[in-house]
Write an enzyme that holds these catalytic residues in place. Structure first.
Site, PDB file in Angstrom:
ATOM      1  N   ASP A  30      41.621  43.454  33.467  1.00 47.89           N
ATOM      2  CA  ASP A  30      41.175  44.815  33.760  1.00 47.89           C
ATOM      3  C   ASP A  30      41.571  45.708  32.592  1.00 47.89           C
ATOM      4  O   ASP A  30      42.742  45.711  32.166  1.00 47.89           O
ATOM      5  CB  ASP A  30      41.821  45.336  35.048  1.00 47.89           C
ATOM      6  CG  ASP A  30      41.271  44.659  36.289  1.00 47.89           C
ATOM      7  OD1 ASP A  30      40.108  44.211  36.255  1.00 47.89           O
ATOM      8  OD2 ASP A  30      42.002  44.585  37.294  1.00 47.89           O
ATOM      9  N   GLU A  55      35.486  40.803  40.447  1.00 45.58           N
ATOM     10  CA  GLU A  55      36.572  39.954  40.953  1.00 45.58           C
ATOM     11  C   GLU A  55      36.351  38.490  40.585  1.00 45.58           C
ATOM     12  O   GLU A  55      36.895  37.591  41.229  1.00 45.58           O
ATOM     13  CB  GLU A  55      36.720  40.094  42.479  1.00 45.58           C
ATOM     14  CG  GLU A  55      36.583  41.495  43.018  1.00 45.58           C
ATOM     15  CD  GLU A  55      37.582  42.488  42.437  1.00 45.58           C
ATOM     16  OE1 GLU A  55      38.502  42.045  41.724  1.00 45.58           O
ATOM     17  OE2 GLU A  55      37.448  43.684  42.689  1.00 45.58           O
TER      18      GLU A  55
END
Length: 633
Positions: free
Chosen positions: A421, A227
């Site tokens: 991602d 993250e």
């Protein structure tokens, strides 16, 4: 460092003094054109973060190993196919790819390798059944789309067989050929800023490095901090959690030190952490294994327009001989690529992710438009979507060019860091792999001033901007930790912090080494802690994407940790395990058989041993890259 235009031009003119002026001018311009092509004015560092939580032996559908099957068929195999296409055509991808250690463990797991072909066969059969149904109903367009799905999953099956079932070896081959750089991540995607002990942070990183070396054959240079989370060194207090007694705060290591002592060189953060940072006039120069100091050149890095288009050393109270570097995420290109509301994936022509035809689960409808009801989705046209992906690739390259243009004339080319991602490409945004391949092709084949580059290659060629002191934060909502720690998830941290402190005490005592049963129990204790620390459970709870599954998985690993804790205490008390306990240890080991070489010593308190990757200077690294590319043809 590349010589300046002035230096090589003057040397060239001096060497041409015996040629006539016309021939000399022609040759100068020919060399200049070659030099301009070989030395782009700016770079794009595309980074893909491939990760899924541990789902093997923990459910099938709708939550469980089916997630891994879908991501493999729709993202990981298409990425390998993309790299093969580029390699065939002599186009360097220069992608940075992180495959999280827990994903490596799953892709190499016998259960996945045996089950994945069965999944593909089910998808192929379902496509044939759809084809027959649509043909009978007279809809020839949907009939052809069903055939498209049959071809897509047949290609996946053939690719998997050609790899001998080893997705990992497929990516390793392209890394060895110099097409990509492979990064690591924390072992189970633990959210590092919120872990409760320095030992747990270190264990997530050390276990990750060991797994990366075991699967991919080399020490990673970079790491994806889950993250994009970061916490500097300093005084830290446990969050106030319901039902947990207050624990005293303490001085903690910064993430930069943990990564540095594990032999890592760079990581990524969100834009605001760099924009809100303080430049530090440090007396420390570059680490001795890096580029030499060049004050005149480094003044280039102080210009304001370069703030997020260059890497920085991270300041902190740690050994600056091993200073670690950070790449900031570019905000404008990031939003353009991943946003499902305003970015490329929102285009009406692309395949809609949510609407599926059952029982096979194939998708036959396009996005159609913003907030269009699922019942009103129009049919999907694969060729139109592919053409749109190519158009968006051209737009993206232009966007990167415009972002970097103000720094093109400077001695140090700017670099735009674009982390995403990996599962966005192919799985969430089906046409994303077409887009990605086209971006690489455009930047190689067309007349642009920019080129793709791996982070390590950029660091081997150009200096950092200086030292910066960054605040705490992430790329999550509001730039802080609220996605992972909030009123719905605080109970998970209360249990996790207890488990982390207990694990540190057990591993520090060293008694686990005294017997085979003790070693087995404590190693599995560490595995369950790692799985408990996975940030995926809090993410699933907070977003509601699969709240029940996230809660169940956390509780499962917490309960198994409690069982192993009781066994360890029984072993200490009685000197042996009962037959029932031995059987239960074997069952838990079988279910959560990750990181076979796990080292409980990583959790022990005390001065850590610095991990030293084989030292390679910048020149040798470049020679290694070039030799690998030549060997690959």
């Amino acid at each position: 460092m590349e010589p300046s235009f002035t230096s090589w031009n003057s040397e060239l003119v001096h060497g041409l003094k015996f040629l006539d002026s016309t021939a000399a001018i022609i040759l100068i311009f020919e060399v200049a054109l070659t030099k301009a092509k070989d030395t782009p004015a700016g770079f794009l560092a595309l980074t893909l973060h491939a990760h899924l939580p541990y789902v093997v032996n923990h459910g099938t559908w709708p939550h469980g190993i089916e997630w891994l099957h879908e991501a493999t068929a729709e993202t990981y195999l298409p990425l390998l196919r993309l790299l093969g296409n580029l390699e065939r055509d002599g186009i360097p991808a220069n992608l940075n790819l992180n495959i999280s250690p827990i994903l490596l463990e799953q892709l190499a797991h016998p259960h996945f390798i045996g089950d994945f072909p069965k999944y593909l066969n089910r998808k192929i059969i379902a496509a044939r059944e759809d084809e027959a149904y649509f043909m009978q109903s007279g809809d020839m367009h949907l009939t052809e789309t069903a055939r498209y799905w049959g071809r897509f999953f047949t290609a996946a099956f053939n690719d998997f067989q050609a790899l001998g079932g080893s997705i990992v070896n497929g990516f390793r081959r392209f890394a060895d050929a110099g097409m990509i750089e492979l990064l690591t991540c924390s072992a189970t995607h633990g959210y590092l800023p919120l872990l409760g002990t320095d030992e747990s942070v270190r264990a997530q990183v050390r276990t990750a490095v060991a797994a990366h070396e075991r699967h991919l054959g080399r020490h990673p240079r970079g790491i994806w901090s889950p993250e994009c989370g970061y916490r500097p060194a300093g005084y830290w207090e446990y969050p106030m959690l319901d039902g947990q007694e207050h624990r005293p705060g303490f001085e903690r290591m910064g993430l930069e030190e943990v990564l540095s002592e594990s032999g890592l060189e760079y990581f990524f953060v969100d834009t605001h952490l760099v924009e809100d940072s303080r430049r530090i006039p440090s007396p420390y120069g570059p680490p001795t294994s890096r580029l030499p100091e060049n004050p005149q050149l480094e003044r280039t890095t102080l210009k304001p327009q370069r703030s997020v288009y260059q890497p920085y050393y991270v300041d902190g109270p740690y050994d600056k001989r091993y200073a670690i570097t950070v790449f900031p995420r570019d905000p404008s290109t990031g939003l353009q690529v991943w946003s499902g509301d305003t970015g490329y994936p929102a285009d009406a022509n692309y395949l809609d992710f949510h609407k599926k035809r059952f029982p096979g689960g194939h998708r036959y409808w396009q996005v159609t438009g913003p907030r269009v009801d699922i019942a009103d989705k129009r049919v999907y046209w694969p060729q139109r979507a592919a053409e749109k992906a190519k158009e968006h690739a051209r737009h993206f390259v232009q966007l990167v060019h415009e972002s970097l243009q103000s720094s093109f004339s400077e001695a140090i080319p700017p670099v735009l860091s674009a982390p995403f991602d990996a599962e966005l490409f192919g799985h969430w945004w089906f046409e994303g792999t077409i887009w990605l391949e086209q971006v690489c092709r455009i930047m190689h084949e067309q007349e642009t001033d920019i080129a793709t580059i791996t982070c390590s290659e950029y660091l081997d060629r150009y200096p950092r901007a200086s030292y910066i002191a960054m605040p705490e934060g992430s790329w999550g909502a509001e730039g802080n930790h609220q996605v992972w720690l909030n009123g719905d998830t605080s109970w998970t941290y209360a249990r996790m912090y207890d488990a982390e402190l207990y694990t540190r005490d057990v591993c520090t005592s060293g008694k686990w080494r005294n017997s085979e049963p003790g070693t087995r129990v404590v190693k599995q204790l560490c595995r369950e802690l790692l799985l408990m620390e996975s940030s995926d459970w809090q993410f699933l709870i907070t977003t509601g994407a699969a709240r029940d599954y996230g809660e169940m998985r956390f509780v499962t690993h917490n309960d198994q940790f409690a069982e192993l804790r009781a066994m360890w205490e029984a072993l200490e008390r009685d000197g042996e395990l009962t037959e029932q306990m031995r059987k239960r240890v074997a069952e838990i080991e079988q279910r959560d058989s990750i990181f076979p070489d796990i080292d409980p010593g990583f959790w022990a308190a005390g001065t850590p041993r610095r991990l030293e990757p084989q030292p390679v200077d910048a020149k040798s690294r470049l020679e290694l890259v070039h030799s690998e590319r030549e060997r690959a043809g």
